[in-house]
Write a protein that holds these residues in place. Structure first.
Motif, PDB file in Angstrom:
ATOM      1  N   MET A   1       0.882  -1.371   0.008  1.00 27.45           N
ATOM      2  CA  MET A   1      -0.085   0.073  -0.020  1.00 27.45           C
ATOM      3  C   MET A   1       0.800   1.321  -0.043  1.00 27.45           C
ATOM      4  O   MET A   1       2.077   1.339   0.318  1.00 27.45           O
ATOM      5  N   ASN A   2       0.048   2.659  -0.010  1.00 28.33           N
ATOM      6  CA  ASN A   2       0.995   3.781  -0.149  1.00 28.33           C
ATOM      7  C   ASN A   2       0.447   4.508   0.625  1.00 28.33           C
ATOM      8  O   ASN A   2      -1.040   5.008   0.505  1.00 28.33           O
ATOM      9  N   ALA A   3       1.027   5.459   1.334  1.00 31.41           N
ATOM     10  CA  ALA A   3       0.755   6.514   2.405  1.00 31.41           C
ATOM     11  C   ALA A   3       1.423   7.873   1.682  1.00 31.41           C
ATOM     12  O   ALA A   3       2.548   7.912   2.387  1.00 31.41           O
ATOM     13  N   GLY A   4       0.984   8.321   0.909  1.00 29.76           N
ATOM     14  CA  GLY A   4       1.877   9.474   0.178  1.00 29.76           C
ATOM     15  C   GLY A   4       2.897   8.586  -0.622  1.00 29.76           C
ATOM     16  O   GLY A   4       2.585   8.309  -1.673  1.00 29.76           O
ATOM     17  N   VAL A   5       4.078   8.749  -0.178  1.00 32.92           N
ATOM     18  CA  VAL A   5       5.264   7.947  -1.074  1.00 32.92           C
ATOM     19  C   VAL A   5       5.666   6.789  -0.148  1.00 32.92           C
ATOM     20  O   VAL A   5       6.750   6.219  -0.533  1.00 32.92           O
ATOM     21  N   THR A   6       5.060   6.502   0.819  1.00 32.18           N
ATOM     22  CA  THR A   6       5.605   5.537   1.891  1.00 32.18           C
ATOM     23  C   THR A   6       4.943   4.103   1.620  1.00 32.18           C
ATOM     24  O   THR A   6       3.852   4.170   1.900  1.00 32.18           O
ATOM     25  N   ASP A   7       5.532   3.186   1.189  1.00 28.28           N
ATOM     26  CA  ASP A   7       4.841   1.683   1.036  1.00 28.28           C
ATOM     27  C   ASP A   7       4.779   1.068   2.300  1.00 28.28           C
ATOM     28  O   ASP A   7       5.882   1.217   3.096  1.00 28.28           O
ATOM     29  N   TYR A   8       3.565   0.372   2.612  1.00 26.11           N
ATOM     30  CA  TYR A   8       3.668  -0.258   3.743  1.00 26.11           C
ATOM     31  C   TYR A   8       2.855  -1.630   3.670  1.00 26.11           C
ATOM     32  O   TYR A   8       1.859  -1.446   2.911  1.00 26.11           O
ATOM     33  N   ARG A  40       7.829   9.483  11.772  1.00 22.36           N
ATOM     34  CA  ARG A  40       7.254   8.093  12.165  1.00 22.36           C
ATOM     35  C   ARG A  40       6.074   8.307  12.931  1.00 22.36           C
ATOM     36  O   ARG A  40       4.934   7.668  12.631  1.00 22.36           O
ATOM     37  N   GLN A  41       6.147   9.072  13.862  1.00 19.18           N
ATOM     38  CA  GLN A  41       4.848   9.131  14.762  1.00 19.18           C
ATOM     39  C   GLN A  41       3.673   9.780  13.823  1.00 19.18           C
ATOM     40  O   GLN A  41       2.353   9.479  14.194  1.00 19.18           O
ATOM     41  N   ALA A  42       4.003  10.823  13.116  1.00 22.70           N
ATOM     42  CA  ALA A  42       2.998  11.255  12.235  1.00 22.70           C
ATOM     43  C   ALA A  42       2.448  10.383  11.201  1.00 22.70           C
ATOM     44  O   ALA A  42       1.148  10.362  11.076  1.00 22.70           O
ATOM     45  N   LEU A  43       3.185   9.312  10.742  1.00 22.33           N
ATOM     46  CA  LEU A  43       2.748   8.502   9.752  1.00 22.33           C
ATOM     47  C   LEU A  43       1.664   7.296  10.428  1.00 22.33           C
ATOM     48  O   LEU A  43       0.818   7.139  10.022  1.00 22.33           O
ATOM     49  N   ALA A  44       2.267   6.956  11.917  1.00 18.92           N
ATOM     50  CA  ALA A  44       1.472   6.013  12.648  1.00 18.92           C
ATOM     51  C   ALA A  44       0.301   6.518  12.788  1.00 18.92           C
ATOM     52  O   ALA A  44      -0.867   5.878  12.907  1.00 18.92           O
ATOM     53  N   ALA A  45      -0.138   8.081  13.286  1.00 16.74           N
ATOM     54  CA  ALA A  45      -1.170   8.639  13.317  1.00 16.74           C
ATOM     55  C   ALA A  45      -2.169   8.491  12.198  1.00 16.74           C
ATOM     56  O   ALA A  45      -3.216   8.491  12.349  1.00 16.74           O
ATOM     57  N   LYS A  46      -1.537   9.014  10.912  1.00 17.22           N
ATOM     58  CA  LYS A  46      -2.316   8.972   9.676  1.00 17.22           C
ATOM     59  C   LYS A  46      -2.889   7.661   9.495  1.00 17.22           C
ATOM     60  O   LYS A  46      -4.001   7.529   8.963  1.00 17.22           O
ATOM     61  N   LEU A  47      -1.988   6.658   9.649  1.00 14.05           N
ATOM     62  CA  LEU A  47      -2.618   5.325   9.203  1.00 14.05           C
ATOM     63  C   LEU A  47      -3.484   4.874  10.141  1.00 14.05           C
ATOM     64  O   LEU A  47      -4.571   4.056   9.908  1.00 14.05           O
ATOM     65  N   GLY A  48      -3.364   5.094  11.464  1.00 10.29           N
ATOM     66  CA  GLY A  48      -4.388   4.773  12.295  1.00 10.29           C
ATOM     67  C   GLY A  48      -4.723   3.292  12.863  1.00 10.29           C
ATOM     68  O   GLY A  48      -5.457   2.888  13.569  1.00 10.29           O
ATOM     69  N   PHE A  49      -3.585   2.562  12.713  1.00  8.71           N
ATOM     70  CA  PHE A  49      -3.623   1.211  13.282  1.00  8.71           C
ATOM     71  C   PHE A  49      -3.284   1.169  14.784  1.00  8.71           C
ATOM     72  O   PHE A  49      -2.679   2.267  15.041  1.00  8.71           O
ATOM     73  N   SER A  50      -3.365   0.398  15.353  1.00  8.41           N
ATOM     74  CA  SER A  50      -3.066   0.193  16.752  1.00  8.41           C
ATOM     75  C   SER A  50      -1.628   0.380  17.042  1.00  8.41           C
ATOM     76  O   SER A  50      -1.144   1.114  17.995  1.00  8.41           O
ATOM     77  N   GLU A  51      -0.956  -0.414  16.242  1.00  9.34           N
ATOM     78  CA  GLU A  51       0.388  -0.126  16.011  1.00  9.34           C
ATOM     79  C   GLU A  51       0.799  -0.200  14.664  1.00  9.34           C
ATOM     80  O   GLU A  51       0.276  -0.898  13.733  1.00  9.34           O
ATOM     81  N   THR A  52       2.045   0.675  14.638  1.00  8.92           N
ATOM     82  CA  THR A  52       2.675   0.737  12.945  1.00  8.92           C
ATOM     83  C   THR A  52       4.255   0.266  13.490  1.00  8.92           C
ATOM     84  O   THR A  52       4.872   1.025  14.312  1.00  8.92           O
TER      85      THR A  52
END
Length: 218
Positions: A1-8, A40-52
């Motif tokens: 998947m892609n969050a902006g330019v970050t694959d995960y 990293r904290q901002a991306l974890a907040a954006k993705l919204g999983f309990s953990e990233t």
């Protein structure tokens, strides 16, 4: 998947016997693309999983774990999921080195109870009482549990992080299961959330194994 330019990748960890349920986990395999803690904290907040999880060295298993609001030195379901994804003999977390193994359909980690964040382990009289609980107001992190079959080590549990970050209930939580196993001193077969399954077993010298099924969601 892609969050902006970050694959995960998105995994479900601690799935039920037929592969359903489980707690979603985001894994950024190339952590170097998000090098700074605040990013990293901002991306974890954006993705919204309990953990990233951010993987800093896939061969050595070096990882960095975030909730939507804070960084964790250790967490159970991220380690179980990432161990399965990377297929490495150990994971290196800020808390310590986590042993890992794959055994049939289960991915296992071995960790220490003192690495787990504080949890309030609250026992109820019956599984039905646990099922009937409403989400408590933000405050303490509560692991509500009851015996379904004490002789067989079968437990019904639900987890309420109480952080006020949008994760009102965790579907499956390895660290809380680890703490409960340490307190009770016996192997457990836990059904948590709507249908996730967590297996645990005490090990010598204070270690605890936690295992579950992992599915690659997307």
């Amino acid at each position: 998947m892609n969050a902006g330019v970050t694959d995960y990748d998105v995994l479900r960890v601690f799935c039920g016997p037929r592969g359903g349920y489980g707690n979603e986990l985001g894994v950024v395999r190339n952590g170097s693309v998000v090098p700074e803690p605040d990013e990293r904290q901002a991306l974890a907040a954006k993705l919204g999983f309990s953990e990233t999880v951010f993987v800093d060295d896939p061969e050595r298993g070096v990882i960095d774990i975030y909730t939507p609001t804070l960084r964790l030195p250790f967490a159970g379901h991220p380690c179980v999921g990432t161990a399965w994804l990377l297929d490495v003999p150990e994971l290196v977390t800020p808390a310590g080195v986590v042993g890992t193994r794959l055994d049939g359909e289960f991915s296992w980690i071995e960790a220490r109870p003192e690495w787990a964040p504080p949890r309030t382990l609250r026992q109820y009289g019956t599984a039905a009482e646990v099922d009937a609980l409403e989400v408590p107001p933000p405050g303490e992190w509560i692991y509500a549990w009851a015996w379904e079959d004490e002789a067989a080590g079968r437990v019904r549990a639900r987890a309420f992080p109480g952080r006020g970050d949008g994760i009102d209930e965790d579907e499956a939580t390895g660290a809380a299961a680890l703490l409960l196993t340490d307190r009770l001193g016996r192997a457990l077969n836990i059904v948590q959330g709507t249908g996730s399954q967590i297996l645990t077993a005490p090990q010598p010298e204070g270690w605890v194994e936690v295992g579950g099924r992992v599915v690659l969601e997307r």
